[in-house]
Design a protein around this motif. Structure first.
Motif, mmCIF file in Angstrom:
data_model
loop_
_atom_site.group_PDB
_atom_site.id
_atom_site.type_symbol
_atom_site.label_atom_id
_atom_site.label_comp_id
_atom_site.label_asym_id
_atom_site.label_seq_id
_atom_site.Cartn_x
_atom_site.Cartn_y
_atom_site.Cartn_z
ATOM 1 N N GLU A 140 0.839 -1.203 0.000
ATOM 2 C CA GLU A 140 0.000 0.000 0.000
ATOM 3 C C GLU A 140 0.882 1.264 0.000
ATOM 4 O O GLU A 140 0.620 2.219 -0.723
ATOM 5 C CB GLU A 140 -0.911 -0.023 1.234
ATOM 6 C CG GLU A 140 -2.051 0.958 1.199
ATOM 7 C CD GLU A 140 -3.028 0.733 0.053
ATOM 8 O OE1 GLU A 140 -3.156 -0.424 -0.415
ATOM 9 O OE2 GLU A 140 -3.661 1.715 -0.368
ATOM 10 N N THR B 293 -4.929 -1.489 10.903
ATOM 11 C CA THR B 293 -5.935 -1.148 9.889
ATOM 12 C C THR B 293 -6.290 -2.381 9.070
ATOM 13 O O THR B 293 -5.396 -3.141 8.684
ATOM 14 C CB THR B 293 -5.431 -0.010 8.954
ATOM 15 O OG1 THR B 293 -6.191 -0.044 7.743
ATOM 16 C CG2 THR B 293 -3.949 -0.158 8.614
ATOM 17 N N ASN C 193 -7.245 -2.400 6.131
ATOM 18 C CA ASN C 193 -7.014 -2.155 4.702
ATOM 19 C C ASN C 193 -5.594 -2.391 4.246
ATOM 20 O O ASN C 193 -5.275 -2.216 3.070
ATOM 21 C CB ASN C 193 -7.368 -0.697 4.371
ATOM 22 C CG ASN C 193 -8.759 -0.354 4.822
ATOM 23 O OD1 ASN C 193 -9.669 -1.171 4.686
ATOM 24 N ND2 ASN C 193 -8.932 0.815 5.394
ATOM 25 N N GLU C 194 -4.730 -2.730 5.185
ATOM 26 C CA GLU C 194 -3.315 -2.754 4.845
ATOM 27 C C GLU C 194 -2.568 -3.637 5.830
ATOM 28 O O GLU C 194 -2.931 -3.691 7.003
ATOM 29 C CB GLU C 194 -2.810 -1.304 4.961
ATOM 30 C CG GLU C 194 -1.378 -1.101 4.637
ATOM 31 C CD GLU C 194 -0.993 0.385 4.748
ATOM 32 O OE1 GLU C 194 -1.869 1.236 4.908
ATOM 33 O OE2 GLU C 194 0.203 0.642 4.667
#
Ligand SMILES: [Zn+2]
Ligand SMILES: [Zn+2]
Ligand SMILES: [Zn+2]
Length: 278
Positions: free
Chosen positions: A110, A157, A159-160
């Protein structure tokens, strides 16, 4: 090993960019003691951990020669930890006499996509050639510029795959923000790799707050639990130093107040520019 905190705030900074709360108003008046810029640290003047928007300010304020930095470890892509656009200035007509021909950036995928996006408009080819990027994942091991680095999973997180780092040379440093309470696997991995840390830097976003809070960061309460786990797994020793950092304006992170609280628990409390010999 030489370790310096260049910035010690959470994402909003202290005083926070747009904030007029009581703490921020008070902090705004005392630049030398109370200001906390976004989190970053430097090891032996050649290895950076994270690259917040204030990296430029950190360099001029604390006398860091960014051109001599050979390695950058990035924890995750949140804007308080990675400001890609600045790298555009590492060469061409913007920088002469660069001391290290290459800068090696180690980060998750990311972060590398943020790097690609943030530099695609303005970065000259000659500048890009001096920056080598390496995609790393949790539970990895690599050697960078003579330092052995272990990558650890942050609890931060969904997302990552955000990272924490263990950095070893003559001494061993554990760098643990941004994260909530880590999973058991992290301690096991450290033990399996024979880690005995001399210095542990801990996320303390929530400081001494008793309010319920997100599990993506920690406060003193969690930092104590992390220390217990590290002791239980034998990955620290009796003289290991623990230092708390990454403070939010929401919990009045005035230097004296944080130092006093940290002392109660046997921790050090970081401030901007704090220099330690590990
Ligand atoms: Zn952060
Ligand atoms: Zn505020
Ligand atoms: Zn974050």
């Amino acid at each position: 090993m030489k370790f310096q905190y260049l910035g010690t705030a959470a994402t909003e900074g202290f005083p926070a960019a747009f904030c007029n709360c009581e703490s921020c108003q008070k902090a705004r008046k005392d630049r030398d003691t109370e200001w906390r810029t976004r989190s970053q640290a430097i090891i032996d003047d050649v290895m950076l951990v994270d690259f917040p928007p204030e990296s430029y300010v950190h360099a001029v304020r604390w006398g860091v020669d960014l051109s001599a930095v050979r390695t950058l470890l990035v924890t995750h892509s949140h804007t308080d930890h990675f400001y890609a656009q600045e790298f555009v200035n590492r060469g061409y007509k913007f920088a002469y006499g660069i001391k290290s021909a290459f800068l090696d950036i180690y980060a998750d995928e990311e972060v590398l996509s943020v790097f690609a996006e943030g530099t695609k408009r303005e970065m000259r080819e000659s500048v890009r050639e001096g920056i080598r990027t390496h995609c790393v994942e949790p539970f990895g091991r690599f050697v960078a510029d003579g330092y052995e680095v272990l990558t650890l999973p942050a609890h931060h997180t969904p997302n990552e795959r955000a990272l924490l780092y263990c950095i070893r040379k003559d001494k061993t440093i554990l760098y643990m923000n941004d994260t909530g309470l880590p999973e058991e696997g992290l301690y096991k991995f450290l033990a399996e790799n024979g880690v005995v840390a001399d210095f542990v830097s801990l996320d303390c976003t929530f400081a001494d707050s008793r309010e319920p809070h997100s599990e993506r960061h920690m406060g003193f309460r969690e930092d104590i639990q992390v220390r217990e786990k590290l002791i239980q797994y034998g990955v620290v020793h009796t003289d290991t130093k623990y230092c708390v950092t990454h403070f939010s304006h929401n919990h009045a992170p005035f230097r004296e107040r944080m130092e006093m609280k940290a002392r109660e628990y046997g921790f050090l409390s970081a401030h901007d520019g704090m220099l330690l010999e590990i």
